[in-house]
Design a protein around this motif. Structure first.
Motif, PDB file in Angstrom:
ATOM      1  N   GLN A   7       0.874  -1.164   0.000  1.00  0.00           N
ATOM      2  CA  GLN A   7       0.000   0.000   0.000  1.00  0.00           C
ATOM      3  C   GLN A   7       0.917   1.221   0.000  1.00  0.00           C
ATOM      4  N   VAL A   8       0.606   2.214  -0.823  1.00  0.00           N
ATOM      5  CA  VAL A   8       1.466   3.390  -0.960  1.00  0.00           C
ATOM      6  C   VAL A   8       0.685   4.649  -0.601  1.00  0.00           C
ATOM      7  N   ARG A   9       1.344   5.493   0.185  1.00  0.00           N
ATOM      8  CA  ARG A   9       0.803   6.807   0.500  1.00  0.00           C
ATOM      9  C   ARG A   9       1.795   7.859   0.026  1.00  0.00           C
ATOM     10  N   HIS A  10       1.282   8.876  -0.654  1.00  0.00           N
ATOM     11  CA  HIS A  10       2.130   9.957  -1.163  1.00  0.00           C
ATOM     12  C   HIS A  10       1.843  11.251  -0.389  1.00  0.00           C
ATOM     13  N   TYR A  11       2.914  12.014  -0.160  1.00  0.00           N
ATOM     14  CA  TYR A  11       2.806  13.280   0.546  1.00  0.00           C
ATOM     15  C   TYR A  11       3.539  14.351  -0.268  1.00  0.00           C
ATOM     16  N   PRO A  12       2.898  15.496  -0.510  1.00  0.00           N
ATOM     17  CA  PRO A  12       3.524  16.548  -1.332  1.00  0.00           C
ATOM     18  C   PRO A  12       4.524  17.357  -0.505  1.00  0.00           C
ATOM     19  N   CYS A  13       5.643  16.699  -0.143  1.00  0.00           N
ATOM     20  CA  CYS A  13       6.579  17.343   0.761  1.00  0.00           C
ATOM     21  C   CYS A  13       7.982  16.794   0.558  1.00  0.00           C
ATOM     22  N   ASP A  14       8.929  17.284   1.358  1.00  0.00           N
ATOM     23  CA  ASP A  14      10.316  16.839   1.315  1.00  0.00           C
ATOM     24  C   ASP A  14      10.561  15.839   2.453  1.00  0.00           C
ATOM     25  N   HIS A  15      11.793  15.383   2.539  1.00  0.00           N
ATOM     26  CA  HIS A  15      12.168  14.248   3.384  1.00  0.00           C
ATOM     27  C   HIS A  15      11.800  14.424   4.856  1.00  0.00           C
ATOM     28  N   PHE A  16      12.077  15.578   5.437  1.00  0.00           N
ATOM     29  CA  PHE A  16      11.903  15.759   6.874  1.00  0.00           C
ATOM     30  C   PHE A  16      10.513  16.254   7.266  1.00  0.00           C
ATOM     31  N   ASP A  17       9.672  16.503   6.290  1.00  0.00           N
ATOM     32  CA  ASP A  17       8.375  17.104   6.580  1.00  0.00           C
ATOM     33  C   ASP A  17       7.365  16.143   7.179  1.00  0.00           C
ATOM     34  N   ILE A  18       7.776  14.861   7.367  1.00  0.00           N
ATOM     35  CA  ILE A  18       6.860  13.884   7.972  1.00  0.00           C
ATOM     36  C   ILE A  18       7.143  13.716   9.473  1.00  0.00           C
ATOM     37  N   PHE A  19       8.136  14.431   9.998  1.00  0.00           N
ATOM     38  CA  PHE A  19       8.411  14.361  11.432  1.00  0.00           C
ATOM     39  C   PHE A  19       7.510  15.317  12.202  1.00  0.00           C
ATOM     40  N   GLU A  20       7.379  15.056  13.509  1.00  0.00           N
ATOM     41  CA  GLU A  20       6.552  15.914  14.347  1.00  0.00           C
ATOM     42  C   GLU A  20       7.089  17.348  14.304  1.00  0.00           C
ATOM     43  N   GLY A  21       6.157  18.277  14.248  1.00  0.00           N
ATOM     44  CA  GLY A  21       6.513  19.680  14.152  1.00  0.00           C
ATOM     45  C   GLY A  21       6.471  20.199  12.734  1.00  0.00           C
ATOM     46  N   PHE A  22       6.292  19.295  11.773  1.00  0.00           N
ATOM     47  CA  PHE A  22       6.201  19.684  10.369  1.00  0.00           C
ATOM     48  C   PHE A  22       4.815  19.304   9.829  1.00  0.00           C
ATOM     49  N   ASP A  23       4.536  19.738   8.624  1.00  0.00           N
ATOM     50  CA  ASP A  23       3.167  19.723   8.111  1.00  0.00           C
ATOM     51  C   ASP A  23       2.546  18.345   7.935  1.00  0.00           C
ATOM     52  N   TRP A  24       3.361  17.319   7.681  1.00  0.00           N
ATOM     53  CA  TRP A  24       2.782  16.045   7.275  1.00  0.00           C
ATOM     54  C   TRP A  24       2.920  14.928   8.306  1.00  0.00           C
ATOM     55  N   PHE A  25       3.360  15.265   9.516  1.00  0.00           N
ATOM     56  CA  PHE A  25       3.457  14.250  10.575  1.00  0.00           C
ATOM     57  C   PHE A  25       2.105  13.627  10.875  1.00  0.00           C
TER      58      PHE A  25
END
Length: 302
Positions: free
Chosen positions: A268-286
């Protein structure tokens, strides 16, 4: 829900981990009350105190046990020389951590979940291939191919940067063979710095999640091993349910290589319109990233 410090042994070396207990009334609990356990580690040069805890806390709050650990030579774990990366060794650390996690109180040893971010996202795909004893795999913004990463980073490094990195890697490996201290390279720095990760904003983003045990350096010899790292080649041998989370504008881990590996693993694949670190807490896609992880595990294991 609580966190305990735990030690385990990998390759004769003491490794440090945090064991998070699952919240009460877990929807994942079996008839005996035991719950699945998520085994997680960080990526290139990372430590468990550098952004993993928010993911662990959210997964534990959802009803899962979590076992977050430091590789040998890193963080609170033992191992000399410090900051040395062996991809083979780190894969073995994952295997040892899986056994240690399965032995924790309240854990269902038949339901072990592998979780990795960045380079560890590639490692969990490699470790999972050919196994039939895993409950699930989560690879977040995974680096799956050293060759693809080299091509991806070439515009940032240029010919001179690649030549310098290669020379430094060879020199460090030779020093280690002679019993001398290895040459170090910077993990993350500003554009043009020659650091392993030098995308715009990367230094500030990494420092925002870095914990007290993290050091901004690694043994430069990793450059020799990283070039042959190909977790994507064995992804088709993964049988466990797999979630691959891809940052579409990732300047560190090539998203197209991650997508090919995900296809091979039938993930299963999920895509996020962001850069590498933007999935950590404090960033938009966490929030979206961790919610998708919980939804995925709930679908397959609750």
């Amino acid at each position: 829900m609580s966190r305990r410090s735990v030690d385990f042994v990998s390759g004769g070396t003491r490794c440090a981990a945090w064991s998070f207990s699952a919240a009460a009334d877990s929807p994942f609990a079996g008839d005996d009350g035991a719950v699945p356990v998520v085994v997680m580690a960080h990526g290139f040069g990372g430590t468990k105190d550098s952004g993993l805890e928010p993911f662990a806390e959210r997964l534990a709050a959802a009803g899962l046990a979590v076992f977050a650990f430091d590789y040998r030579h890193y963080g609170d774990s033992d191992g000399e020389p410090r900051q040395h990366i062996s991809l083979t060794g780190q894969a073995d650390d994952y295997r040892a951590a899986m056994a240690a996690a399965a032995a924790q109180p309240g854990v269902d040893r038949s339901r072990v979940i592998l979780w990795g971010v960045s380079l560890a996202g590639g490692l969990v795909l490699e470790v999972a291939s050919g196994r039939d004893d895993l409950a699930a795999v989560i690879a977040m913004v995974p680096l799956v191919s050293g060759l693809a990463a080299g091509i991806h980073h070439y515009p940032q490094l240029g010919v001179a940067g690649v030549a310098k990195s290669t020379s430094r890697a060879v020199g460090s490996a030779l020093k280690s063979r002679l019993g001398r201290a290895p040459s170090m390279m910077t993990v993350v720095g500003p554009p043009g710095s020659g650091a392993a990760l030098s995308g715009p904003g990367y230094l500030e983003n990494y420092l925002a999640v870095a914990g007290p045990t993290w050091r901004n350096e690694v043994d430069a010899a990793i450059g020799l091993e990283l070039g042959s790292f190909r977790a994507d080649k064995s992804a088709h041998q993964i049988t466990a349910p797999t979630l691959v989370q891809i940052a579409d504008f990732d300047q560190a881990a090539p998203p197209y290589a991650a997508a090919k590996a995900a296809f091979a693993a039938r993930a299963q694949v999920r895509h996020y319109p962001c850069d590498h670190f933007d999935i950590f807490e404090g960033f938009d896609w966490f929030e979206q990233a961790v919610t998708h992880q919980i939804d995925f595990l709930t679908h397959h294991l609750a």
